[in-house]
Design a protein around this motif. Structure first.
Motif, PDB file in Angstrom:
ATOM      1  N   HIS A  47       0.702  -1.374   0.165  1.00  0.00           N
ATOM      2  CA  HIS A  47      -0.108   0.019  -0.081  1.00  0.00           C
ATOM      3  C   HIS A  47       0.621   1.315  -0.098  1.00  0.00           C
ATOM      4  O   HIS A  47       0.286   2.342   0.192  1.00  0.00           O
ATOM      5  CB  HIS A  47      -0.922   0.101   1.234  1.00  0.00           C
ATOM      6  CG  HIS A  47      -2.205  -1.090   0.989  1.00  0.00           C
ATOM      7  ND1 HIS A  47      -3.137  -1.292   2.071  1.00  0.00           N
ATOM      8  CD2 HIS A  47      -2.389  -1.665   0.117  1.00  0.00           C
ATOM      9  CE1 HIS A  47      -3.916  -2.283   1.592  1.00  0.00           C
ATOM     10  NE2 HIS A  47      -3.411  -2.567   0.530  1.00  0.00           N
ATOM     11  N   THR A  48       2.056   1.035  -0.435  1.00  0.00           N
ATOM     12  CA  THR A  48       2.866   2.276  -0.641  1.00  0.00           C
ATOM     13  C   THR A  48       2.649   2.767  -1.933  1.00  0.00           C
ATOM     14  O   THR A  48       2.807   3.941  -2.319  1.00  0.00           O
ATOM     15  CB  THR A  48       4.586   1.810  -0.523  1.00  0.00           C
ATOM     16  OG1 THR A  48       5.245   3.016  -0.859  1.00  0.00           O
ATOM     17  CG2 THR A  48       4.795   0.667  -1.264  1.00  0.00           C
ATOM     18  N   LEU A  78      -4.941   5.333   5.529  1.00  0.00           N
ATOM     19  CA  LEU A  78      -6.118   5.687   4.903  1.00  0.00           C
ATOM     20  C   LEU A  78      -7.209   4.664   5.212  1.00  0.00           C
ATOM     21  O   LEU A  78      -8.341   4.996   5.551  1.00  0.00           O
ATOM     22  CB  LEU A  78      -5.951   6.168   3.443  1.00  0.00           C
ATOM     23  CG  LEU A  78      -7.120   6.476   2.771  1.00  0.00           C
ATOM     24  CD1 LEU A  78      -7.761   7.929   3.553  1.00  0.00           C
ATOM     25  CD2 LEU A  78      -6.771   7.261   1.149  1.00  0.00           C
ATOM     26  N   LEU A  79      -6.648   3.229   5.115  1.00  0.00           N
ATOM     27  CA  LEU A  79      -7.743   2.314   5.248  1.00  0.00           C
ATOM     28  C   LEU A  79      -7.706   2.114   6.689  1.00  0.00           C
ATOM     29  O   LEU A  79      -6.678   1.906   7.540  1.00  0.00           O
ATOM     30  CB  LEU A  79      -7.166   0.969   4.570  1.00  0.00           C
ATOM     31  CG  LEU A  79      -7.260   1.186   2.981  1.00  0.00           C
ATOM     32  CD1 LEU A  79      -6.678  -0.086   2.323  1.00  0.00           C
ATOM     33  CD2 LEU A  79      -8.783   1.713   2.519  1.00  0.00           C
ATOM     34  N   ASP A  87      -0.749   6.123   0.019  1.00  0.00           N
ATOM     35  CA  ASP A  87       0.608   6.487   0.560  1.00  0.00           C
ATOM     36  C   ASP A  87       0.516   8.208   0.236  1.00  0.00           C
ATOM     37  O   ASP A  87       0.713   8.585  -1.079  1.00  0.00           O
ATOM     38  CB  ASP A  87       1.875   5.771   0.180  1.00  0.00           C
ATOM     39  CG  ASP A  87       3.027   6.574   0.560  1.00  0.00           C
ATOM     40  OD1 ASP A  87       2.859   7.807   1.173  1.00  0.00           O
ATOM     41  OD2 ASP A  87       4.082   6.205   0.198  1.00  0.00           O
ATOM     42  N   LEU A  88       0.111   8.913   1.196  1.00  0.00           N
ATOM     43  CA  LEU A  88      -0.062  10.312   0.769  1.00  0.00           C
ATOM     44  C   LEU A  88       1.207  11.127   0.287  1.00  0.00           C
ATOM     45  O   LEU A  88       1.377  12.036  -0.182  1.00  0.00           O
ATOM     46  CB  LEU A  88      -0.751  11.045   1.881  1.00  0.00           C
ATOM     47  CG  LEU A  88       0.039  11.288   3.082  1.00  0.00           C
ATOM     48  CD1 LEU A  88      -0.171  12.497   3.703  1.00  0.00           C
ATOM     49  CD2 LEU A  88       0.090  10.158   4.043  1.00  0.00           C
ATOM     50  N   VAL A  89       2.358  10.502   0.725  1.00  0.00           N
ATOM     51  CA  VAL A  89       3.664  11.301   0.493  1.00  0.00           C
ATOM     52  C   VAL A  89       4.293  11.027  -0.810  1.00  0.00           C
ATOM     53  O   VAL A  89       4.387  11.706  -1.674  1.00  0.00           O
ATOM     54  CB  VAL A  89       4.642  11.005   1.420  1.00  0.00           C
ATOM     55  CG1 VAL A  89       5.869  11.553   1.399  1.00  0.00           C
ATOM     56  CG2 VAL A  89       4.040  11.117   3.138  1.00  0.00           C
ATOM     57  N   ASN A 147       7.245   4.713   2.861  1.00  0.00           N
ATOM     58  CA  ASN A 147       6.787   5.830   3.396  1.00  0.00           C
ATOM     59  C   ASN A 147       5.251   5.426   4.060  1.00  0.00           C
ATOM     60  O   ASN A 147       4.826   5.904   5.038  1.00  0.00           O
ATOM     61  CB  ASN A 147       6.386   6.762   2.360  1.00  0.00           C
ATOM     62  CG  ASN A 147       7.378   8.065   2.739  1.00  0.00           C
ATOM     63  OD1 ASN A 147       7.036   8.657   3.704  1.00  0.00           O
ATOM     64  ND2 ASN A 147       8.126   8.602   1.484  1.00  0.00           N
ATOM     65  N   TYR A 148       4.664   4.163   3.670  1.00  0.00           N
ATOM     66  CA  TYR A 148       3.418   3.750   4.035  1.00  0.00           C
ATOM     67  C   TYR A 148       3.618   3.485   5.394  1.00  0.00           C
ATOM     68  O   TYR A 148       2.510   3.847   6.392  1.00  0.00           O
ATOM     69  CB  TYR A 148       3.183   2.289   3.306  1.00  0.00           C
ATOM     70  CG  TYR A 148       2.034   1.609   3.962  1.00  0.00           C
ATOM     71  CD1 TYR A 148       0.747   1.867   3.680  1.00  0.00           C
ATOM     72  CD2 TYR A 148       2.401   0.708   4.630  1.00  0.00           C
ATOM     73  CE1 TYR A 148      -0.236   1.177   4.292  1.00  0.00           C
ATOM     74  CE2 TYR A 148       1.425  -0.247   5.219  1.00  0.00           C
ATOM     75  CZ  TYR A 148       0.232  -0.062   5.015  1.00  0.00           C
ATOM     76  OH  TYR A 148      -0.829  -0.857   5.590  1.00  0.00           O
TER      77      TYR A 148
END
Ligand code: HEM
Ligand SMILES: *[C@@H]1O[C@H](CO)[C@@H](O)[C@H](O)[C@H]1NC(C)=O
Ligand SMILES: *[C@@H]1O[C@H](CO)[C@@H](O)[C@H](O)[C@H]1NC(C)=O
Length: 321
Positions: A195-196, A262-263, A241-243, A251-252
């Motif tokens: 999920h990254t 997020l989830l 991954d917002l970044v 980063n995740y």
């Protein structure tokens, strides 16, 4: 016992021992297509790379597709089959309906491989190779893909519904779904690091960003609310991954420590529970994440493959021959 009976028994026993000493499962091997289709891997890689350069997110979608294949009756290409009178497609299962994507990219790679070696390379193997090539293409780890899987003639929506993890599963449920497939907590956390990359839909993360919970960063929740209203916008996308949504990095895990998962199923991996220490370790040591992820996804690729004379080589991935 007369001598003929003695020999019959002896030979039956010997034959049994001989058969047992062979791996009946039929082992997967990285060199499986070396003589039957030496250009298979480069042909697949070219197709996957071109799809990813057209749309970066495709890398994420293809990694997920391999996971959704392997967790449902093993890595047998079952996720790719369309609905027929005899096949219960997995494409409309809870996790996949209006969500799983990349089918046409796999079909395109398959048609290119069929042109050079008809009837040789399975769709299940193409998925496994595509996942590796996708990771490598977006800066993630690469690994040696074992080959020789064959394709199923069946699919199971009910197994997809029961065996694939869901975004609202609690930690114990997630652990048990992965344990059912032979993965421990550490391997589950490593695999979740996929999920990254990739995106998720408003309908899936809405409840979390409007929960006012103490396990979500308030500023992050408010940012995500802008593109995800309380009603409507169900299919609006946000990066997992917002970044660095387009590169495969650690980063995740940094997000989770900042309560910016997020989830719900992301944040439960770091919320004071038993998996926190793995998250921290992957934050502090990206190389460990990278090697753990590779090892775990190779192990995932070993889930109950059809080999030898089991299963078929499909001509197209969406239907049986
Ligand atoms: C731990 C349990 C897991 C849960 C509950 C979960 C659930 C989800 C959900 C709900 C989405 C977003 C779907 C959407 O909004 O349409 C998603 C996306 C994704 N998942 Fe997972 N997942 C899990 C583990 C994994 C694993 C093990 C992998 C691969 C090794 C993976 C790879 C991905 C990728 C790459 C995406 C983005 C796909 C895209 O952008 O098309 N996930 N996952
Ligand atoms: C899948 O989604 C479609 C909407 O695109 C819906 O009509 C259908 O009922 C869903 N299928 C299942 C099995 O939930
Ligand atoms: C969260 O807080 C907002 C603003 O204070 C409020 O309008 C909303 O009803 C709350 N949501 C929940 C689920 O409690």
């Amino acid at each position: 016992m007369d001598s003929s009976k003695y020999f019959a028994t002896f030979f039956t026993l010997s034959l049994t021992l001989l058969l047992l000493s062979f791996p009946c499962e039929g082992q997967l091997s990285p060199t499986f297509y070396d003589s039957t289709c030496p250009n298979a891997l480069t042909t697949i890689r070219t197709a996957i790379r071109s799809a990813i350069s057209a749309e970066r997110r495709m890398a994420a979608s293809l990694i997920r597709l391999h996971f959704h294949d392997c967790f449902v009756q093993g890595c047998d290409g079952s996720v790719l089959l369309d609905q027929t009178s005899t096949i219960q497609t997995e494409k409309t299962s809870l996790a996949n309906n209006n969500s799983a994507r990349g089918f046409n990219v796999i079909e395109d790679a398959k048609s290119k491989v069929e042109k050079i070696c008809p009837g040789v390379v399975s769709c299940a193997d193409i998925l496994a190779v595509a996942a590796r090539d996708s990771s490598a293409a977006v800066g993630g780890p690469s690994w040696t893909v074992k080959l020789g899987r064959r394709d199923s003639t069946t699919a199971s929506r009910s197994l997809a519904d029961s065996d694939l993890p869901g975004p609202f599963d609690d930690l114990l449920t997630l652990l048990s779904k992965f344990s059912n497939k032979g993965f421990n907590a550490r391997e589950m956390v490593a695999l979740s690091g996929a999920h990254t990359v990739g995106q998720t839909q408003c309908r899936i993360f809405r409840s979390r960003i409007y929960s006012n919970g103490t396990d979500i960063d308030a500023g992050f929740a408010s940012t995500r609310r802008r593109q995800c209203p309380t009603t409507g916008g169900d299919t609006n996308l946000a990066p997992l991954d917002l970044v660095t949504p387009n590169s495969f990095d650690n980063n995740y895990f940094k997000n989770l420590v900042q309560k910016k998962g997020l989830l719900p199923s992301d944040q439960v991996l770091f919320n004071g529970g038993s998996t926190d220490s793995f998250v921290t370790e992957y934050v502090n040591n990206p190389q460990t994440f990278s090697s753990d992820f590779s090892a775990a996804i190779v192990k995932m690729g070993d889930l109950s493959p059809l080999t030898g004379s089991n299963g078929i080589i499909r001509r197209i991935c969406s239907a049986i021959n």
